[in-house]
Design a protein around this motif. Structure first.
Motif, PDB file in Angstrom:
ATOM      1  N   GLU A 129      45.881 -39.932 -24.329  1.00 39.78           N
ATOM      2  CA  GLU A 129      44.800 -39.790 -23.346  1.00 39.78           C
ATOM      3  C   GLU A 129      44.491 -38.327 -23.041  1.00 39.78           C
ATOM      4  O   GLU A 129      45.385 -37.519 -22.847  1.00 39.78           O
ATOM      5  CB  GLU A 129      45.202 -40.497 -22.047  1.00 39.78           C
ATOM      6  CG  GLU A 129      45.264 -41.997 -22.237  1.00 39.78           C
ATOM      7  CD  GLU A 129      45.553 -42.735 -20.941  1.00 39.78           C
ATOM      8  OE1 GLU A 129      45.178 -42.255 -19.862  1.00 39.78           O
ATOM      9  OE2 GLU A 129      46.172 -43.801 -21.036  1.00 39.78           O
ATOM     10  N   GLY A 171      40.971 -31.402 -25.350  1.00 42.00           N
ATOM     11  CA  GLY A 171      40.033 -32.465 -24.993  1.00 42.00           C
ATOM     12  C   GLY A 171      38.666 -31.814 -24.855  1.00 42.00           C
ATOM     13  O   GLY A 171      37.923 -31.672 -25.825  1.00 42.00           O
ATOM     14  N   THR A 172      38.372 -31.330 -23.633  1.00 43.54           N
ATOM     15  CA  THR A 172      37.168 -30.500 -23.463  1.00 43.54           C
ATOM     16  C   THR A 172      37.413 -29.085 -23.979  1.00 43.54           C
ATOM     17  O   THR A 172      36.486 -28.305 -24.123  1.00 43.54           O
ATOM     18  CB  THR A 172      36.792 -30.375 -21.983  1.00 43.54           C
ATOM     19  OG1 THR A 172      37.824 -29.639 -21.309  1.00 43.54           O
ATOM     20  CG2 THR A 172      36.606 -31.729 -21.330  1.00 43.54           C
ATOM     21  N   ALA A 173      38.691 -28.711 -24.167  1.00 41.95           N
ATOM     22  CA  ALA A 173      39.155 -27.361 -24.531  1.00 41.95           C
ATOM     23  C   ALA A 173      39.125 -26.406 -23.342  1.00 41.95           C
ATOM     24  O   ALA A 173      39.447 -25.233 -23.488  1.00 41.95           O
ATOM     25  CB  ALA A 173      38.364 -26.762 -25.697  1.00 41.95           C
ATOM     26  N   TYR A 178      40.869 -22.968 -14.983  1.00 43.65           N
ATOM     27  CA  TYR A 178      42.057 -22.935 -15.850  1.00 43.65           C
ATOM     28  C   TYR A 178      42.569 -21.528 -16.120  1.00 43.65           C
ATOM     29  O   TYR A 178      43.739 -21.363 -16.478  1.00 43.65           O
ATOM     30  CB  TYR A 178      41.748 -23.615 -17.181  1.00 43.65           C
ATOM     31  CG  TYR A 178      41.643 -25.103 -17.091  1.00 43.65           C
ATOM     32  CD1 TYR A 178      42.656 -25.856 -16.495  1.00 43.65           C
ATOM     33  CD2 TYR A 178      40.552 -25.778 -17.613  1.00 43.65           C
ATOM     34  CE1 TYR A 178      42.560 -27.236 -16.425  1.00 43.65           C
ATOM     35  CE2 TYR A 178      40.461 -27.161 -17.551  1.00 43.65           C
ATOM     36  CZ  TYR A 178      41.463 -27.884 -16.957  1.00 43.65           C
ATOM     37  OH  TYR A 178      41.381 -29.241 -16.885  1.00 43.65           O
ATOM     38  N   CYS A 220      50.770 -31.310 -18.899  1.00 39.85           N
ATOM     39  CA  CYS A 220      49.422 -31.501 -18.330  1.00 39.85           C
ATOM     40  C   CYS A 220      49.428 -32.364 -17.083  1.00 39.85           C
ATOM     41  O   CYS A 220      48.720 -32.089 -16.128  1.00 39.85           O
ATOM     42  CB  CYS A 220      48.511 -32.181 -19.348  1.00 39.85           C
ATOM     43  SG  CYS A 220      48.604 -31.481 -20.987  1.00 39.85           S
ATOM     44  N   GLY A 222      46.938 -29.137 -26.304  1.00 40.91           N
ATOM     45  CA  GLY A 222      46.039 -30.163 -26.839  1.00 40.91           C
ATOM     46  C   GLY A 222      44.626 -29.944 -26.331  1.00 40.91           C
ATOM     47  O   GLY A 222      44.440 -29.475 -25.205  1.00 40.91           O
ATOM     48  N   TYR A 227      46.653 -31.000 -14.264  1.00 41.59           N
ATOM     49  CA  TYR A 227      45.989 -29.688 -14.228  1.00 41.59           C
ATOM     50  C   TYR A 227      44.490 -29.784 -13.992  1.00 41.59           C
ATOM     51  O   TYR A 227      43.829 -28.802 -13.724  1.00 41.59           O
ATOM     52  CB  TYR A 227      46.339 -28.827 -15.426  1.00 41.59           C
ATOM     53  CG  TYR A 227      45.949 -29.191 -16.845  1.00 41.59           C
ATOM     54  CD1 TYR A 227      44.758 -29.821 -17.202  1.00 41.59           C
ATOM     55  CD2 TYR A 227      46.812 -28.796 -17.880  1.00 41.59           C
ATOM     56  CE1 TYR A 227      44.428 -30.068 -18.525  1.00 41.59           C
ATOM     57  CE2 TYR A 227      46.498 -29.050 -19.220  1.00 41.59           C
ATOM     58  CZ  TYR A 227      45.299 -29.690 -19.528  1.00 41.59           C
ATOM     59  OH  TYR A 227      44.974 -29.917 -20.838  1.00 41.59           O
ATOM     60  N   TYR A 287      51.587 -43.036 -16.243  1.00 40.23           N
ATOM     61  CA  TYR A 287      51.721 -43.844 -17.454  1.00 40.23           C
ATOM     62  C   TYR A 287      52.745 -44.966 -17.308  1.00 40.23           C
ATOM     63  O   TYR A 287      53.167 -45.556 -18.295  1.00 40.23           O
ATOM     64  CB  TYR A 287      52.093 -42.934 -18.639  1.00 40.23           C
ATOM     65  CG  TYR A 287      51.065 -41.841 -18.842  1.00 40.23           C
ATOM     66  CD1 TYR A 287      49.949 -42.059 -19.642  1.00 40.23           C
ATOM     67  CD2 TYR A 287      51.173 -40.633 -18.181  1.00 40.23           C
ATOM     68  CE1 TYR A 287      48.979 -41.075 -19.788  1.00 40.23           C
ATOM     69  CE2 TYR A 287      50.209 -39.640 -18.319  1.00 40.23           C
ATOM     70  CZ  TYR A 287      49.114 -39.876 -19.124  1.00 40.23           C
ATOM     71  OH  TYR A 287      48.158 -38.917 -19.260  1.00 40.23           O
ATOM     72  N   SER A 305      41.755 -38.602 -15.649  1.00 38.54           N
ATOM     73  CA  SER A 305      42.445 -37.446 -15.057  1.00 38.54           C
ATOM     74  C   SER A 305      41.445 -36.566 -14.328  1.00 38.54           C
ATOM     75  O   SER A 305      41.631 -36.240 -13.150  1.00 38.54           O
ATOM     76  CB  SER A 305      43.135 -36.622 -16.139  1.00 38.54           C
ATOM     77  OG  SER A 305      44.168 -37.367 -16.690  1.00 38.54           O
ATOM     78  N   MET A 355      41.134 -26.079 -20.759  1.00 32.95           N
ATOM     79  CA  MET A 355      42.428 -25.470 -20.451  1.00 32.95           C
ATOM     80  C   MET A 355      42.754 -24.370 -21.461  1.00 32.95           C
ATOM     81  O   MET A 355      43.056 -23.228 -21.080  1.00 32.95           O
ATOM     82  CB  MET A 355      43.524 -26.548 -20.437  1.00 32.95           C
ATOM     83  CG  MET A 355      44.869 -26.081 -19.930  1.00 32.95           C
ATOM     84  SD  MET A 355      45.822 -25.099 -21.107  1.00 32.95           S
ATOM     85  CE  MET A 355      46.266 -26.315 -22.335  1.00 32.95           C
ATOM     86  N   SER A 386      50.212 -36.346 -23.729  1.00 34.66           N
ATOM     87  CA  SER A 386      49.690 -35.063 -24.220  1.00 34.66           C
ATOM     88  C   SER A 386      50.690 -33.937 -23.946  1.00 34.66           C
ATOM     89  O   SER A 386      50.762 -32.967 -24.702  1.00 34.66           O
ATOM     90  CB  SER A 386      48.318 -34.748 -23.615  1.00 34.66           C
ATOM     91  OG  SER A 386      48.394 -34.615 -22.225  1.00 34.66           O
TER      92      SER A 386
END
Ligand SMILES: Cc1ncc(COP(=O)(O)O)c(C=O)c1O
Length: 312
Positions: free
Chosen positions: A227, A184-186, A161, A298, A182, A45, A304, A76, A188, A272
């Protein structure tokens, strides 16, 4: 027949499928839908936010032809930025680490990025790792002719997003009772939440983090290997006005869920994504029949394959 083609690969970003889970939802639960974001061109994403950050910088005049784009990323965002920069012709310098999947580092190189690797402690995302990567990126961005996209502070990512939220509302002819993701930067979660609010939805928005690094829920820092999320700081884009609750998810369960998703629903995604679906099923059980829970896958499980997720 009229032409039906994308004029560049950038136009292939977005409009991803929304799929109902059929096999793994416990009885007497709400329906659970997953937005398959690995259908984006680089399998994540992050393509949406990379395009939004670059195009907003172009519009504002901060990014001009010939400039080098700089970012620090687990891979990512870096892959998505490397892709967007390749199509638009910007050199891209990326600060990353050997804590992140090899596939991501190789993909960034494939798109022509110049990688600066910060060594991790035994491949783990320790609380100091992201801050030291950020500091290196900040130093690099002091060079003339560079543009630091600064994903952690860049509100333009949320514009990219928001489209996830808008697409979900177009794909479902019913209210969404809960949406979880989840952090990360928030970007999304905040982007989707904003889109839902603009559409006057009363969706409950749930932020998720790894149970071993419960910074948002308890203020305690910790180590984990999911991650993209749990970045060791409260992300500046996370606004209390745009989410209702934080929950933690056990990383082992998240990994099991990712494997289960592939085997039973044909959803081949990352850790995630497994974490998001674990929480979505919990919410579905709490809400019960007649309700709707949505989350996102995501990124693709392909990112992976060299790690332990799909070998253990
Ligand atoms: C695989 C993966 N999942 C989840 C996230 C979290 O997304 P956000 O940064 O929008 O909170 C990221 C961000 O890097 C990611 O790479």
């Amino acid at each position: 027949m009229p032409d039906n083609y994308a004029s560049t690969t950038l136009h292939a970003i977005g409009n991803t499928p929304l799929v109902r889970l059929n096999q793994i939802v416990p009885p007497n639960s709400a329906e659970v839908f997953v937005k398959l974001e690995y259908y984006n061109p680089t399998g994540s994403y992050k393509d949406r936010m990379a395009l939004a950050m670059i195009e907003e910088a172009e519009r504002s005049g901060a990014l001009k032809p010939g400039m080098t784009v700089v970012e620090c990323t687990g891979g990512s965002t870096g892959t998505s930025l490397a892709f967007v920069c390749a199509v638009k012709g910007y050199p891209f310098q990326v600060v990353t680490s050997d804590a992140f999947a090899k596939e991501k580092l190789q993909t960034m190189r494939a798109f022509g990025a110049d990688l600066v690797i910060i060594a991790s402690e035994g491949g783990k995302i320790t609380p100091d790792l992201i801050p030291s990567m950020r500091e290196k990126a900040r130093q690099l961005s002091e060079t003339i002719g560079t543009y630091f996209t600064d994903q952690i502070n860049n509100p333009n990512s949320m514009k990219g997003y928001s489209r996830i939220g808008q697409e979900i509302l177009q794909q479902l002819d019913r209210p969404v009772d809960a949406f979880c993701g989840g952090v990360g930067t928030a970007g999304m979660l905040m982007g989707v939440s904003r889109a839902f609010r603009e559409a006057h939805q009363t969706t409950r928005i749930i932020a998720l983090e790894p149970a071993s690094a419960p910074l948002l829920s308890t203020g305690t820092r910790g180590t984990h290997t999911v991650e993209g999320i749990g970045i060791g700081m409260v992300p500046p884009l996370l606004s209390n006005d745009f989410y209702d609750e934080v929950r933690t998810v056990d990383e082992t369960e998240a990994r099991q869920m990712a494997r289960m998703l592939a085997k039973t629903e044909g959803i081949f995604a990352g850790i995630s994504s497994g974490l998001n679906v674990t929480a979505a099923l919990q919410l579905a059980q709490e809400l019960g029949p007649g309700h709707t829970v949505v989350t996102v896958a995501c990124d693709s499980g392909m990112k992976y394959l060299s790690g332990s997720l799909y070998t253990n």
